[in-house]
Design an enzyme around this catalytic site. Structure first.
Site, PDB file in Angstrom:
ATOM      1  N   ASP A 178       5.311  -8.016 -15.857  1.00  0.00           N
ATOM      2  CA  ASP A 178       4.777  -8.944 -16.857  1.00  0.00           C
ATOM      3  C   ASP A 178       5.763 -10.026 -17.279  1.00  0.00           C
ATOM      4  OD1 ASP A 178       2.285  -7.666 -17.052  1.00  0.00           O
ATOM      5  OD2 ASP A 178       3.017  -6.250 -18.571  1.00  0.00           O
ATOM      6  N   ASP A 208       0.824  -1.206   0.000  1.00  0.00           N
ATOM      7  CA  ASP A 208       0.000   0.000   0.000  1.00  0.00           C
ATOM      8  C   ASP A 208       0.863   1.262   0.000  1.00  0.00           C
ATOM      9  OD1 ASP A 208       0.843   0.354   2.713  1.00  0.00           O
ATOM     10  OD2 ASP A 208      -0.690  -1.104   3.310  1.00  0.00           O
ATOM     11  N   ASP A 244       0.432   5.122 -14.240  1.00  0.00           N
ATOM     12  CA  ASP A 244       0.109   4.208 -15.324  1.00  0.00           C
ATOM     13  C   ASP A 244      -1.221   4.655 -15.912  1.00  0.00           C
ATOM     14  OD1 ASP A 244       0.109   1.760 -16.875  1.00  0.00           O
ATOM     15  OD2 ASP A 244       1.349   0.919 -15.270  1.00  0.00           O
TER      16      ASP A 244
HETATM   17  C1  GLC Z   1      -0.121  -4.354 -20.134  1.00  0.00           C
HETATM   18  C2  GLC Z   1       0.209  -4.485 -18.674  1.00  0.00           C
HETATM   19  C3  GLC Z   1      -0.279  -5.809 -18.201  1.00  0.00           C
HETATM   20  C4  GLC Z   1      -1.773  -5.834 -18.391  1.00  0.00           C
HETATM   21  C5  GLC Z   1      -2.162  -5.546 -19.831  1.00  0.00           C
HETATM   22  C6  GLC Z   1      -3.622  -5.244 -19.960  1.00  0.00           C
HETATM   23  O1  GLC Z   1       0.558  -5.263 -20.911  1.00  0.00           O
HETATM   24  O2  GLC Z   1       1.560  -4.294 -18.449  1.00  0.00           O
HETATM   25  O3  GLC Z   1       0.066  -6.074 -16.881  1.00  0.00           O
HETATM   26  O4  GLC Z   1      -2.277  -7.077 -18.000  1.00  0.00           O
HETATM   27  O5  GLC Z   1      -1.491  -4.439 -20.325  1.00  0.00           O
HETATM   28  O6  GLC Z   1      -3.913  -4.021 -19.346  1.00  0.00           O
HETATM   29 CA    CA Z   2      -1.792  -3.046   3.264  1.00  0.00          CA
END
Ligand code: GLC
Ligand code: CA
Length: 559
Positions: free
Chosen positions: A333, A32, A101
């Site tokens: 990933d 967290d 992100d």
């Molecule tokens: C990207 C991310 C991955 C995710 C996929 C779908 O490849 O790095 O973790 O599952 O997109 O959002």
């Molecule tokens: Ca936690």
């Protein structure tokens, strides 16, 4: 020689946090933001300039945060917006930037927009997604043959609407319809929300997938992701990214890195070439991730150094002076790099060598949590312990291919991206200092010997090597702005390259073998005149302007 432009982001290095497994501050077994806050000094001590957070937003966790239910809030599991602001300020106070992100190829099916879109064809949110009628009259055949990457067919039928929605990832990740100008307005509004708060840019998730061809042509049949050739670099993607750049990003002091699966260097250049039409500052491509597999890590092949060198050099040679590279070995990933391209027997040596090989090339280094202490893949002894939608999908594919559970498990231990998602190993205390309770996911048993605390105390640790490496890069412009030239191309053991900048030269020598290889400096280099600025063995002799490499040896000479 091509002129190279200076940009702040070219000088940065980045640390990636996958929040669920980084540090649990409130003792519920899940990482967290308070946990992150407590580690800001540690992150700073690495010598990085930027923290990239994998998604922190509210999410039902069908894809652990990459399925977003609200783009302008924080997942309660991770804390509150105020906790985030505290982390953001804490990072800024320490001179570090923060990247969020940005996941806008798809939302969660629990996002308000999607729930509204289900209510009827005349609902204003209906057009936010790719809803289409089926092929046949009865509507029961999907609009085309596309398969998702994560979960069978790419289309899901809805009885009420008698329509199908597109999801190129999991069922719970419906694709947004970027052709709808209202959706693009939403994306811009999300960007502004975080930039106005003070974040410094975005890592843009599968951003080159956002434009789908209107006529939805069938794809070439594959076991998964059928149809990807039609949207991996879709018809309007440049146009949309340019709109985001002109209307939002260019108005802020920020930078972007776009994730681009299946991207080739040729197709990448139009996105990242500096000038009028540039839409991304850099890109994550996957080609150097294919040195031990075919297309996906699940189709495993022996490690091939030639493939690795070719992937790196192709991008290095083409981009220099025109566009900018990102440099990464690990992320959330991919399995851990020491298991893949290094050696468990020579964990320390190969961990250091891999960092040297990658991060002294031209580009911005990205380091994934745990990589800096040489974390390795865990041994997972039962399929039931896996948590990830992609692994589950591969279980199904494996069943179809009549693979035994035992064989599948063996493969998953090599290939699953969950190998990188085990809790960060902070100490040898119970639960690795990650949490005070049982963590949400498998902990690697080796935390007793591989952890931050132990690495801090050992001057020879991988951790301390990363610090030296990032400092070296920061203090010598040659490693940032220098050009790149590969040597020993034909060698199956050595990866050697030089960098040149304003009259200085550097030679980077890396061995990918346990066995000795004879190295002799290329023409124009006199090792006795160079300064050995980085190395992973204590004693370093030179003989006849060269040496025989020790297992996974790395040396960097500066002239
Ligand atoms: C990207 C991310 C991955 C995710 C996929 C779908 O490849 O790095 O973790 O599952 O997109 O959002
Ligand atoms: Ca936690």
């Amino acid at each position: 020689m091509a002129e190279i432009s200076k940009r702040p982001y070219k000088e940065y290095s980045v640390y990636q946090i996958w929040p669920r497994s980084f540090c649990d501050g409130n003792g519920d077994g899940i990482g967290d933001l308070i946990g992150v806050y407590s580690k800001l000094d540690y992150i700073k001590s690495l010598g990085v300039d930027v923290i990239w957070f994998s998604p922190l937003y509210p999410s039902p966790n069908a894809d652990y945060g990459y399925d977003i239910a609200d783009y302008k809030d924080i997942n309660p599991e991770y804390g509150t917006l105020d906790d985030f602001k505290k982390v953001l300020d804490g990072a800024h106070e320490r001179g570090m930037k923060v990247l969020m992100d940005l996941v806008v190829n798809h939302t969660s099916d629990e996002h308000y927009w999607f729930k509204e879109s289900l209510k009827g064809k005349d609902n204003p949110y209906h057009e936010y997604y790719h809803w289409h009628e089926g092929k046949n009259k009865d509507g029961k055949t999907p609009p085309n043959n596309w398969l998702s990457t994560f979960e069978g067919g790419a289309w899901e039928y809805n009885e009420n609407l008698n329509e199908w929605y597109l999801h190129v990832f999991a069922k719970k990740q419906p694709d947004l319809n970027m052709d709808n100008p209202k959706v693009r307005e939403e994306v811009k509004s999300i960007m502004r929300f975080w930039l106005d708060m003070g974040v410094d840019g975005f890592r843009e998730d599968v951003i080159t997938f956002i434009s789908k061809p209107a006529n939805l042509p069938d794809g070439f049949p594959l076991p998964a992701a059928t149809g990807v050739e039609h949207y991996k670099n879709g018809p309007h993607v440049h146009e949309y990214l340019k709109e985001f750049k002109d209307e939002v990003l260019s108005k802020y002091d920020c930078f972007t890195v776009g994730e681009s699966p299946m991207m080739t260097m040729k197709n990448a250049l139009p996105y990242i070439t500096e000038g009028e039409n540039q839409v991304l500052d850099m890109m994550f491509h996957f080609q150097h991730q294919e040195a031990d597999c075919f297309m996906t890590e699940w189709v495993h092949t022996p490690f091939n150094l030639h493939k690795l060198k070719k992937a790196f050099s192709t991008w290095q040679d083409a981009l220099y002076g025109k566009a900018w590279n990102s440099l990464y070995l690990e992320n959330h990933d991919h399995a851990r790099i020491i298991n893949r391209y290094g050696s468990l027997k020579y964990r320390k040596e190969s961990g250091k060598m891999l960092a040297t090989m990658c991060y002294l090339q031209s580009g911005t280094p990205f380091i994934y949590q745990g990589q800096e202490i040489g974390m390795t893949n865990p041994t997972v002894d039962s399929i039931d312990k896996y948590k990830d939608v992609l692994t589950f999908n591969n279980v199904k594919i494996a069943k179809k291919l009549h693979l035994s559970d035992k064989l599948f498990l063996k493969l998953a231990n090599i290939a699953s991206r969950e190998n990188a998602r085990t809790p960060m190993q902070w100490s040898d205390e119970k639960y690795a200092g990650f949490s005070t309770t049982e963590p949400w996911f498998v902990l690697n048993d080796n935390y007793k010997s591989i952890n931050v605390k132990e690495s801090e105390e050992d001057p020879d640790s991988i951790l301390n090597y990363y610090r030296k490496l990032l400092k070296l890069r920061k203090e010598n412009e040659i490693f940032i702005y220098g050009d790149y030239k590969e040597h020993y191309k034909a060698s199956g053991k050595l990866y050697v390259y030089e960098r040149n900048y304003e009259g200085r030269k550097a030679l980077i020598i890396c061995s990918f073998s346990e066995k000795g290889a004879k190295f002799k400096a290329p023409e124009g280099f006199d090792l006795s005149k160079g300064e050995l600025v980085l190395n992973n063995y204590q004693i370093n002799k030179i003989n006849d302007n060269g040496f025989v490499t020790r297992p996974y040896e790395a040396r960097v000479y500066l002239f």
